[in-house]
Scaffold this active site. Structure first.
Site, PDB file in Angstrom:
ATOM      1  CB  SER B  56      -1.780 -16.546   2.119  1.00  0.00           C
ATOM      2  OG  SER B  56      -0.646 -16.226   2.889  1.00  0.00           O
ATOM      3  CB  SER B  64      -5.291  -4.018  -9.328  1.00  0.00           C
ATOM      4  OG  SER B  64      -4.904  -3.254 -10.474  1.00  0.00           O
ATOM      5  CG  HIS B  69      -0.193 -12.375   3.250  1.00  0.00           C
ATOM      6  ND1 HIS B  69      -0.297 -13.553   2.555  1.00  0.00           N
ATOM      7  CD2 HIS B  69       0.073 -11.428   2.319  1.00  0.00           C
ATOM      8  CE1 HIS B  69      -0.079 -13.336   1.263  1.00  0.00           C
ATOM      9  NE2 HIS B  69       0.149 -12.053   1.096  1.00  0.00           N
TER      10      HIS B  69
END
Lengths: 123, 123
Positions: B56, B64, B69
């Protein structure tokens, strides 16, 4: 359909503008949301940006991540809660975030990510 | 409709399983994807998990975030590219990630986040 992960997209409108630009508050709140939802926290990264004090933050959890991006000037926050397995309860994080950011209006979309052809074990 | 942000959800299937469990490779690749797309990197956090070496990772950008994952045992990666403003080009990050993870099958959904009632300046 079985999927590897659940992805909740939360739109928070008419929030407390003060809270949307308070990086310490937002970090504490997102960490609490992860914890209350039953997630295991493994890391986090939060940043505040000029000119309006918008905050971007991510909490990495054993079960994937939570993120928040805020636009205090619009009273808006975008939250994502991305989880795998059945142990984490995203709805608890949603309730906590709606309440703590004092959102007067909110909407939720829940998506499946990683849809597979064969059944998946959630252990 | 004007919106504050653009959110690209990328599903990558039939990827190189070796690359999906290589945390250094994934970090370098996500950072490159952010940079090539024109984003300004401000932080990152990557973690690898037993038993299959799933990774992850999140790169926080001025505009942003990007997240990944991976499930090496399923040959699958979920990527999110969340951007505000008009300067970042998510499609460049998408192309780079599809290529580098050697995804034989991929799908993309692009969402607007923070849809507003009044027009927004992207400066």
């Amino acid at each position: 359909m079985e999927a590897l992960a659940k992805h909740v997209l939360l739109e928070l409108n008419d929030c407390s503008r003060e809270r949307l630009s308070d990086i310490d508050f937002l970090r504490d709140t997102l960490l609490s949301a992860a914890r209350e939802a039953g997630a295991t926290i493994v890391g986090d990264s939060f940043h505040i940006f000029p000119p309006y004090g918008g905050v971007s933050g991510v909490v990495i959890i054993l079960e994937s991540h939570l993120s928040v991006h805020t636009w205090p000037e619009h009273g808006y926050a975008a939250v994502d809660i991305f989880t795998c397995g059945n142990r984490v309860r995203p709805e608890i994080a949603v309730d906590l975030l709606v309440r703590e950011l004092q959102a007067k209006d909110s909407s939720i979309v829940e998506l499946k990510r990683g849809i597979l052809n064969s059944p998946v074990s959630h252990e």
